[in-house]
Motif scaffolding. Sequence first.
Motif, short mmCIF file in Angstrom:
data_model
loop_
_atom_site.label_atom_id
_atom_site.label_comp_id
_atom_site.label_asym_id
_atom_site.label_seq_id
_atom_site.Cartn_x
_atom_site.Cartn_y
_atom_site.Cartn_z
N ARG A 395 -96.00 -13.30 -15.17
CA ARG A 395 -96.71 -12.01 -15.09
C ARG A 395 -95.93 -10.86 -15.71
O ARG A 395 -96.46 -9.76 -15.87
N GLN A 396 -94.66 -11.09 -16.04
CA GLN A 396 -93.85 -9.99 -16.59
C GLN A 396 -94.43 -9.48 -17.91
O GLN A 396 -94.14 -8.37 -18.33
N GLU A 398 -97.48 -8.59 -18.35
CA GLU A 398 -98.39 -7.50 -18.03
C GLU A 398 -97.66 -6.19 -17.75
O GLU A 398 -98.22 -5.11 -17.90
N SER A 399 -96.41 -6.28 -17.34
CA SER A 399 -95.66 -5.07 -17.00
C SER A 399 -95.07 -4.37 -18.23
O SER A 399 -94.59 -3.25 -18.13
N ARG A 400 -95.11 -5.05 -19.39
CA ARG A 400 -94.56 -4.45 -20.62
C ARG A 400 -95.64 -3.67 -21.35
O ARG A 400 -96.83 -4.00 -21.26
N GLU A 401 -95.20 -2.66 -22.09
CA GLU A 401 -96.16 -1.90 -22.90
C GLU A 401 -96.69 -2.77 -24.04
O GLU A 401 -97.88 -2.79 -24.33
N LYS A 403 -97.73 -6.18 -25.04
CA LYS A 403 -98.16 -7.37 -24.29
C LYS A 403 -97.96 -8.67 -25.08
O LYS A 403 -98.32 -9.74 -24.58
N ASP A 409 -90.97 -15.58 -21.70
CA ASP A 409 -92.09 -15.46 -20.76
C ASP A 409 -92.61 -16.81 -20.28
O ASP A 409 -93.45 -16.86 -19.38
#
Length: 500
Positions: A395-396, A398-401, A403, A409
């Motif tokens: 899910r990391q 989704e947390s980045r600007e 994608k 990942d």
Amino acid sequence: MNEAARRIVPMAKDQGDATYREAPNNLEAEQALLGAILVNNDAFYRVSDFLKPVHLNEPLHRKIFEVAGDIIRMGKTANPVTIKTFLKADEKVGDMTVAQYLARLASEAVSIINAEDYGRAIYDLALRRSLITIGEDMVNIAYDAPLDMPPQSQIEDAERRLFELAETGRYDGGFQAFNDAVALAIDMAGQAFERDGHLSGISSGIQSLDARMGGLQRSDLIVLAGRPGMGKTSLATNIAWNVAHAYEPEVQADGSFKARNGGVVGFYSLEMSSEQLATRIISEQTDVSSSKIRRGDISEAEFEKLVGFSQTMQKTPLYIDQTGGISIAQLSARARRLKRQRGLDCLVVDYIQLMTGSGKSSDNRVQEITQITTGLKALGKELNVPIIALSQLSRQVESREDKRPQLSDLRESGSIEQDADVVLFVFREEYYVKNMEPRDEFDPKYEEWKQKFEAVKGTADVIIAKQRHGPTGTVKLAFQSEFTRFTDLADPSFTQYEEH
């Protein structure tokens, strides 16, 4: 001649209660075949596609067959005079020298017409000797197995050895002569030249992807990863269908079939049922949306298209296994069985995280994933087929600007990246841009959003993040979401791939 060839006389068959049994062999058949080859070298080509030196029981016969084969392949004549220089001059065969023995083999040669029959008899006896060895090993291991070796692992090992024997005529691995490896490489180049698209691997049916990868390479583990909604299953089903639909069989010398184009595909669908998978494929190929098919909201013309396509599907060699939570051992066993019974050229697994390891249940999921990816890589090499294994991403992303996925990942284990020969990421910017749509269409940012959405609408990126045989980069594809279909971009002016 038979007596002269035997250097060791078998012990008496009865020694009290002990019974001596000689391993199956036919010395006379070996002599007859070698004699035919020495008299007429064309006899060698009648047996060379299935008979190898190791299949002959007598060590001297193995050496003669090997030397004769090397001489004939070089375009020279193999006869008693040319062969004897490559054998030990002082070696004795009974009361004869090797040179005399070669001359006698040639003088008592049978007709070349019988060469293939003798070759088949020798090959069958070699298989029986190998079966005896495997059987003896199974008995000995079962008697003396260590406590930490479960019976299931012995069954898997025996099955693997039997499969290898059935496929190649021998089960022992070991070193391979470099000239054999070179011959295989030249054969691969020749097959690529003859195959549609001149690809060294199997065509995925998507030209821009094939141009970067050279097709799906045999024995490769290809990891196809993406976040939910990106279309990784859609891309896998697209490729699976394309490969199976392009299948063109070619008859081999031994009567078996080999794919000239396309191939037989095995699809392990651990997430979806076979009906759901079939519905997806039908939608992709008929331009009827899967939601309409499920609801029955179709016209008569669309129904006729579905019926017509179902007849095509029945002839397509695509086999689906929908067992959930399958273990790597079960998957391997079923893949071997499919290859033995129907043939197999490509394997798809959807997806890695839904599989289980073969060993004892463990809380360490990372170790289990490592066991699965290592097992998939080994299976690809054993069956000599490309394996497309789908994988989730963490899910990391989704947390980045930005994608766009990265190798870091890949979820749960670095072994996925390590064991994979190729890592592909499916990324659809349209998915993320669509979710950023302003609620108010009169918002000043709405027009800016609309322009950005139109630029990415109907497109997808396949990011080649790792490739052992070639460059990495990004391949631009068209994506039709209502039919879940990936295709090459229709506009040739659009850059099809960008190098990294």
